[in-house]
Design an enzyme around this catalytic site. Structure first.
Site, PDB file in Angstrom:
ATOM      1  N   LYS A 115      -0.073   3.725  -2.723  1.00  0.00           N
ATOM      2  CA  LYS A 115      -1.071   4.801  -2.628  1.00  0.00           C
ATOM      3  C   LYS A 115      -0.428   6.172  -2.441  1.00  0.00           C
ATOM      4  O   LYS A 115      -1.095   7.203  -2.631  1.00  0.00           O
ATOM      5  CB  LYS A 115      -2.052   4.503  -1.505  1.00  0.00           C
TER       6      LYS A 115
ATOM      7  N   LYS B  70       3.148   6.683   5.432  1.00  0.00           N
ATOM      8  CA  LYS B  70       2.295   5.599   4.924  1.00  0.00           C
ATOM      9  C   LYS B  70       2.857   4.242   5.324  1.00  0.00           C
ATOM     10  O   LYS B  70       4.070   4.052   5.362  1.00  0.00           O
ATOM     11  CB  LYS B  70       2.218   5.687   3.396  1.00  0.00           C
TER      12      LYS B  70
ATOM     13  N   SER C  31      -6.080   3.440   3.952  1.00  0.00           N
ATOM     14  CA  SER C  31      -5.518   2.653   2.847  1.00  0.00           C
ATOM     15  C   SER C  31      -6.599   1.859   2.131  1.00  0.00           C
ATOM     16  O   SER C  31      -6.440   0.670   1.829  1.00  0.00           O
ATOM     17  CB  SER C  31      -4.404   1.724   3.353  1.00  0.00           C
TER      18      SER C  31
ATOM     19  N   SER D 228       0.795  -1.230   0.000  1.00  0.00           N
ATOM     20  CA  SER D 228       0.000   0.000   0.000  1.00  0.00           C
ATOM     21  C   SER D 228       0.831   1.285   0.000  1.00  0.00           C
ATOM     22  O   SER D 228       0.256   2.376  -0.055  1.00  0.00           O
ATOM     23  CB  SER D 228      -0.968   0.011   1.185  1.00  0.00           C
TER      24      SER D 228
END
Length: 293
Positions: free
Chosen positions: A74, A233, A131, A71
């Protein structure tokens, strides 16, 4: 001992000595060392610490080796969203339709139904904090016409900002054997997001947000645990292990720390915090890094 097990043992020994040479500057030391365990398999682990003000690399291991982003993908999805906001193509009130394809994505997601819409402000929070995979696909389809076209735009933008070892195949980071990156490239992306979009960077500092009357909590525990950490993140799929890009801004210091391939979220967070504290130390003790599995 089988040949495969012997090869694995030799790989761990070689990597351990390489890490020792990197951190201490030599392969032997005359003073006692701190032994620090890397919570990852050698073939998954990668890490880098960068001074965000100077670009100086303070630590690295396997930082240009190919890894699955999960993820962390993203981050680039959001980069393109922020560009669209700046250009006026999007506003925070723009309603993004959720297709049947987007709604069908596996968790983590916000569980939109096909035909519903999500405003851009909520979509950004859903990507940065939760997410959400359904939202990632909806955004990609809206901006790119299709997720494949959007992924091609993501890869083109990666090249433009200096990410030499990254190919994106989707907007979410869900498993795809053709999608890969490096710890160095993730550091480049983290630096670029702050430098290019300081007006939107606060989204990465959020630990939760309200959605349909419910509090949605995020995954990045370092935000509330480590003073000075202000983003950015986390990510996980089975093939990648547990990944994180962490930004720090306090006391005149600004750093980006990337850890990829950890065995658990807890160990990933602890390792990222350890690398951060060592980078902040004026005279860190010599250390020998060894793999724990």
């Amino acid at each position: 001992m089988s040949s495969a097990r012997l090869l694995s043992l030799l790989q761990k020994i070689v990597v351990s000595f390489a890490l020792l040479a990197l951190v201490s500057g030599c392969t032997t030391a005359s003073t006692p060392e701190q032994v620090l365990t890397v919570p990852a398999a050698p073939q998954k682990y990668a890490a880098i610490v960068v001074d965000a003000r100077t670009g100086k690399q303070l630590f690295e291991m396997n930082s240009t080796a190919s890894r699955y982003p999960a993820s962390l993908t993203k981050m680039m999805t959001l980069y393109l969203v922020f560009e669209a906001l700046e250009s006026g193509r999007l506003s925070k009130e723009t309603q993004i339709p959720v297709s049947a394809n987007a709604a069908s994505q596996p968790p983590t997601k916000l569980r939109f139904r096909a035909g519903e819409t999500v405003d851009v402000d909520t979509a950004i929070k859903a990507l940065a904090v939760k997410s959400a995979n359904d939202v990632a696909v909806a955004v990609a389809e809206y901006l790119g016409g299709s997720e494949d076209a959007f992924a091609a735009a993501m890869t083109a933008k990666a090249r433009q900002i200096g990410m030499r070892g990254t190919v994106f195949r989707n907007a979410s980071g869900l498993p795809d054997g053709g999608q890969h990156t490096t710890a160095r490239d993730m550091a480049v992306l983290g630096l670029a997001l702050r430098a290019r979009f300081p007006q939107f960077y606060y989204y990465f500092s959020a630990t939760d947000f309200m959605f349909r009357g419910q509090l949605v909590r995020g995954h990045n525990e370092l935000l509330s645990r480590v003073p000075g950490v202000d983003g950015i993140k986390t990510g996980y799929v089975r093939a990648s292990g547990f990944n994180i890009v962490t930004s720090y801004d306090a006391g005149g210091k600004r750093l980006v720390v990337v850890v990829m391939g950890a065995d658990s979220a807890r160990e990933r967070n602890a390792h990222a915090e350890m690398l951060l504290q060592r980078a902040l130390s004026p005279s860190p003790a010599k250390a020998q890094f060894v793999f724990g599995n």
